[in-house]
Design an enzyme around this catalytic site. Structure first.
Site, PDB file in Angstrom:
ATOM      1  N   GLN A 276       0.776  -1.240   0.000  1.00 44.88           N
ATOM      2  CA  GLN A 276       0.000   0.000   0.000  1.00 44.88           C
ATOM      3  C   GLN A 276       0.812   1.298   0.000  1.00 44.88           C
ATOM      4  O   GLN A 276       0.493   2.237  -0.742  1.00 44.88           O
ATOM      5  CB  GLN A 276      -0.971   0.012   1.204  1.00 44.88           C
ATOM      6  CG  GLN A 276      -1.893   1.196   1.174  1.00 44.88           C
ATOM      7  CD  GLN A 276      -2.882   1.281   2.330  1.00 44.88           C
ATOM      8  OE1 GLN A 276      -3.430   2.330   2.587  1.00 44.88           O
ATOM      9  NE2 GLN A 276      -3.123   0.196   3.027  1.00 44.88           N
TER      10      GLN A 276
ATOM     11  N   LYS B  97      15.922 -10.859 -10.358  1.00 42.10           N
ATOM     12  CA  LYS B  97      16.995 -11.671  -9.755  1.00 42.10           C
ATOM     13  C   LYS B  97      17.774 -12.405 -10.850  1.00 42.10           C
ATOM     14  O   LYS B  97      18.844 -12.937 -10.588  1.00 42.10           O
ATOM     15  CB  LYS B  97      16.381 -12.664  -8.761  1.00 42.10           C
ATOM     16  CG  LYS B  97      15.799 -11.981  -7.522  1.00 42.10           C
ATOM     17  CD  LYS B  97      16.472 -12.437  -6.249  1.00 42.10           C
ATOM     18  CE  LYS B  97      16.114 -11.545  -5.097  1.00 42.10           C
ATOM     19  NZ  LYS B  97      15.263 -12.170  -4.101  1.00 42.10           N
TER      20      LYS B  97
ATOM     21  N   ARG C  86      20.554  -5.877  -2.168  1.00 43.70           N
ATOM     22  CA  ARG C  86      20.781  -7.311  -2.414  1.00 43.70           C
ATOM     23  C   ARG C  86      20.546  -7.658  -3.879  1.00 43.70           C
ATOM     24  O   ARG C  86      21.156  -8.563  -4.421  1.00 43.70           O
ATOM     25  CB  ARG C  86      19.866  -8.166  -1.523  1.00 43.70           C
ATOM     26  CG  ARG C  86      20.278  -8.207  -0.061  1.00 43.70           C
ATOM     27  CD  ARG C  86      19.568  -9.312   0.704  1.00 43.70           C
ATOM     28  NE  ARG C  86      18.156  -9.059   0.875  1.00 43.70           N
ATOM     29  CZ  ARG C  86      17.632  -8.266   1.829  1.00 43.70           C
ATOM     30  NH1 ARG C  86      18.436  -7.683   2.701  1.00 43.70           N
ATOM     31  NH2 ARG C  86      16.335  -8.089   1.920  1.00 43.70           N
TER      32      ARG C  86
ATOM     33  N   LYS D   5      10.906  -5.082   9.102  1.00 44.31           N
ATOM     34  CA  LYS D   5       9.787  -4.976   8.152  1.00 44.31           C
ATOM     35  C   LYS D   5       8.622  -4.333   8.887  1.00 44.31           C
ATOM     36  O   LYS D   5       8.428  -4.596  10.075  1.00 44.31           O
ATOM     37  CB  LYS D   5       9.355  -6.362   7.696  1.00 44.31           C
ATOM     38  CG  LYS D   5      10.299  -7.023   6.726  1.00 44.31           C
ATOM     39  CD  LYS D   5       9.727  -8.350   6.260  1.00 44.31           C
ATOM     40  CE  LYS D   5      10.593  -8.972   5.184  1.00 44.31           C
ATOM     41  NZ  LYS D   5      10.058 -10.253   4.730  1.00 44.31           N
TER      42      LYS D   5
ATOM     43  N   GLU E 142       1.268  -1.243   8.148  1.00 37.05           N
ATOM     44  CA  GLU E 142       0.457  -0.119   8.626  1.00 37.05           C
ATOM     45  C   GLU E 142       0.373   0.015  10.152  1.00 37.05           C
ATOM     46  O   GLU E 142       0.745   1.028  10.736  1.00 37.05           O
ATOM     47  CB  GLU E 142      -0.961  -0.281   8.041  1.00 37.05           C
ATOM     48  CG  GLU E 142      -2.013   0.641   8.606  1.00 37.05           C
ATOM     49  CD  GLU E 142      -1.821   2.091   8.205  1.00 37.05           C
ATOM     50  OE1 GLU E 142      -1.595   2.351   7.023  1.00 37.05           O
ATOM     51  OE2 GLU E 142      -1.901   2.965   9.085  1.00 37.05           O
TER      52      GLU E 142
ATOM     53  N   ASP F  99       0.454   3.808   5.939  1.00 37.09           N
ATOM     54  CA  ASP F  99       0.726   3.487   4.538  1.00 37.09           C
ATOM     55  C   ASP F  99       0.412   4.664   3.622  1.00 37.09           C
ATOM     56  O   ASP F  99       1.295   5.248   3.011  1.00 37.09           O
ATOM     57  CB  ASP F  99      -0.141   2.291   4.108  1.00 37.09           C
ATOM     58  CG  ASP F  99       0.456   0.978   4.570  1.00 37.09           C
ATOM     59  OD1 ASP F  99       1.678   0.926   4.777  1.00 37.09           O
ATOM     60  OD2 ASP F  99      -0.287   0.000   4.716  1.00 37.09           O
TER      61      ASP F  99
ATOM     62  N   GLY G  31      -7.544  20.340  18.994  1.00 39.13           N
ATOM     63  CA  GLY G  31      -7.159  21.749  18.920  1.00 39.13           C
ATOM     64  C   GLY G  31      -7.661  22.545  20.107  1.00 39.13           C
ATOM     65  O   GLY G  31      -7.993  21.990  21.161  1.00 39.13           O
ATOM     66  N   GLY G  32      -7.727  23.857  19.942  1.00 43.45           N
ATOM     67  CA  GLY G  32      -8.092  24.736  21.047  1.00 43.45           C
ATOM     68  C   GLY G  32      -9.590  24.878  21.272  1.00 43.45           C
ATOM     69  O   GLY G  32     -10.011  25.511  22.246  1.00 43.45           O
ATOM     70  N   GLN G  33     -10.402  24.305  20.391  1.00 41.83           N
ATOM     71  CA  GLN G  33     -11.855  24.408  20.553  1.00 41.83           C
ATOM     72  C   GLN G  33     -12.391  23.055  20.993  1.00 41.83           C
ATOM     73  O   GLN G  33     -12.295  22.079  20.241  1.00 41.83           O
ATOM     74  CB  GLN G  33     -12.517  24.834  19.234  1.00 41.83           C
ATOM     75  CG  GLN G  33     -12.032  26.164  18.695  1.00 41.83           C
ATOM     76  CD  GLN G  33     -12.428  27.358  19.556  1.00 41.83           C
ATOM     77  OE1 GLN G  33     -13.285  27.255  20.436  1.00 41.83           O
ATOM     78  NE2 GLN G  33     -11.795  28.495  19.326  1.00 41.83           N
TER      79      GLN G  33
END
Ligand code: CAO
Length: 416
Positions: free
Chosen positions: A17, A75, A104, A136, A139, A168, A248-250
């Site tokens: 993703q 490869k 690699r 590894k 998410e 992701d 937030g402030g509200q």
């Protein structure tokens, strides 16, 4: 009409993703995105969470629009040679393999520089340099390591992951900005550069307000807009989970609306914004709070926030979330309905803006997807279906200069 990233060619070595969300955005802005997938299998998500037998899953189709797909076994020596040709002819390589995988494969930064010094090499990794750099990451690991899980949920429950794929898709978005910035700088330097976005960093960036709160907590010992303060509970030494409190402030909270007993989404987010306090009191029929010193100022209200929300909820429970929205909006009181995915999928205005798009696919038929959330007036997005595995192998190889015989030989050797 031309597109913002016309002429930019992306070697898309991404999977799952995080990486694909980044390259999908670049494709929507007009880049030619060539997705390189393992011959035979392709991106693992093609087969994950399938809902239509033998058709690419929605997981894959919804992350890979507007791309071309070629199969290549990198490869094998012949596959490496094709990859080298691609590197020479592309502007950007984007990858999100496990740490070290590209090295690699033989494609270190130094090697890529030798092949194409103008190439931007953009990577998603779970962690930046440090103790976890070799891990590894998926998410939810990023959500946990980036501070989201410890600050999400209610403080009498366990840490929670959020449905928004901030690890992701959030990282993909950050990476896309890094790539266009690097391309911009290349205009003056003539050189490519490495772009790295660690998923932990991207999540933490989105949790910035919580690191703000950590320091406020250390300075003052309390955070007055948190429900813990209003409820008279003690704060510990780390930012607690704040339930549905506003970041937030509200101050804000999620309130029940009519039907909440049976409809899990019959709720509204309500913000007790200071400038409209008088209107709030009038709408809910508590005019006495306008002048009552315990309620008249934002500071006086802080220890009473949960009582205030409970009182407003008695009012919102008498109507649907949409009825409440209509009334509150008339008075400029900030609020928002809790929309289900069903409601979002059916919302006509989102279809009209191209934020929700119906796409046709040869194997699965019509499906809905989320279109480009970033709208450019001179570079409109047309969402086209994701490619079938290897659909463009011959087309791309021919463009790269491979002859019919060479392509046949690569197929014979199972390189493509
Ligand atoms: N031809 C041949 N080999 C290929 C290939 C190709 N076209 N494309 C990939 N490979 C190989 C890689 O070279 C690697 O081989 P080695 O392990 O021998 O070096 C191998 O395929 C597997 O790659 P991987 O380790 O990246 O894949 P995985 O399924 O084991 O791990 C993931 C998946 C996501 C955990 C890991 O890629 C990762 O941590 N990525 C970085 C963080 C990230 O983006 N996470 C978000 C994922 S979305 O939730």
């Amino acid at each position: 009409m031309s597109k913002a990233l016309d002429g930019v060619r992306i070697l898309d070595f991404t999977h799952v993703q995080s990486g694909p969300t980044c390259t999908q955005l670049l494709a929507w802005f007009g880049a030619d995105v060539i997705k390189v997938e393992r011959a035979g299998e392709g991106d693992a998500t093609r087969g994950q969470l399938r809902d239509v037998p033998d058709a690419d899953s929605l997981y894959f189709t919804m992350l890979n629009h507007n791309k071309r797909s070629i199969t290549l076994d990198t490869k094998k020596q012949a596959g490496k040679e094709v990859l080298e040709t691609l590197i020479k002819q592309c502007d950007v390589l984007v990858e999100n393999f496990a740490p070290g995988a590209l090295d690699r494969m033989g494609f270190t930064w130094e090697r890529i520089q030798e092949l194409n010094p103008r190439m931007v090499v953009a990577s998603v990794k779970g962690f930046g340099p440090g103790p976890y750099e070799d891990c590894k990451v998926y998410e939810n690991v990023a959500q946990c390591a980036g501070g989201s899980a410890s600050t999400t949920g209610f403080d009498d429950g366990p840490p929670l992951v959020t449905g928004a794929q901030i690890g992701d898709s959030g990282t993909g978005l950050h990476l896309a900005l890094g790539i266009v910035t690097a391309l911009y700088q290349r205009n003056s330097t003539g050189r490519g550069q490495k772009v790295l976005t660690a998923m932990q960093d991207a999540v933490l960036n989105l949790c910035r307000v919580k690191l703000r709160d950590q320091q406020r907590l250390e300075h003052t010992g309390v955070m007055e807009e948190y429900p813990q303060f209003s409820d008279g509970r003690k704060f510990g030494d780390a930012v607690p989970r704040a339930g549905n409190a506003s970041g937030g402030g509200q101050p804000g909270w999620i309130l029940k609306c009519k039907g909440w007993e049976s409809d899990p989404n019959a709720y509204i987010y309500f913000i007790a914004q200071a400038p409209v306090w008088k209107s709030i009191c009038q709408v809910i029929g508590r005019e006495e709070w306008i002048t009552d010193p315990d309620y008249a100022t934002p500071r006086a209200r802080l220890p009473r926030l949960m009582t205030i929300f409970a009182t407003v909820e008695e009012w919102t429970k008498t109507m649907t979330k949409f009825e409440a929205m209509d009334i509150l909006n008339k008075y400029d009181i900030p609020c928002g309905p809790i929309l289900s995915m069903k409601e979002i999928a059916e919302e006509p205005s989102l279809r009209k803006t191209g934020t929700v798009v119906e796409v046709d696919h040869p194997k699965r038929g019509k499906y809905l997807t989320v279109g480009n959330p970033i709208k450019l007036s001179d570079s409109p997005t047309e969402v086209t279906r994701s490619p079938l595995l290897g659909e463009h192998t011959e087309e791309v190889l021919t463009q790269l200069g491979y002859s019919e015989q060479q392509i046949a030989a690569l197929r014979e050797e199972r390189v493509i």
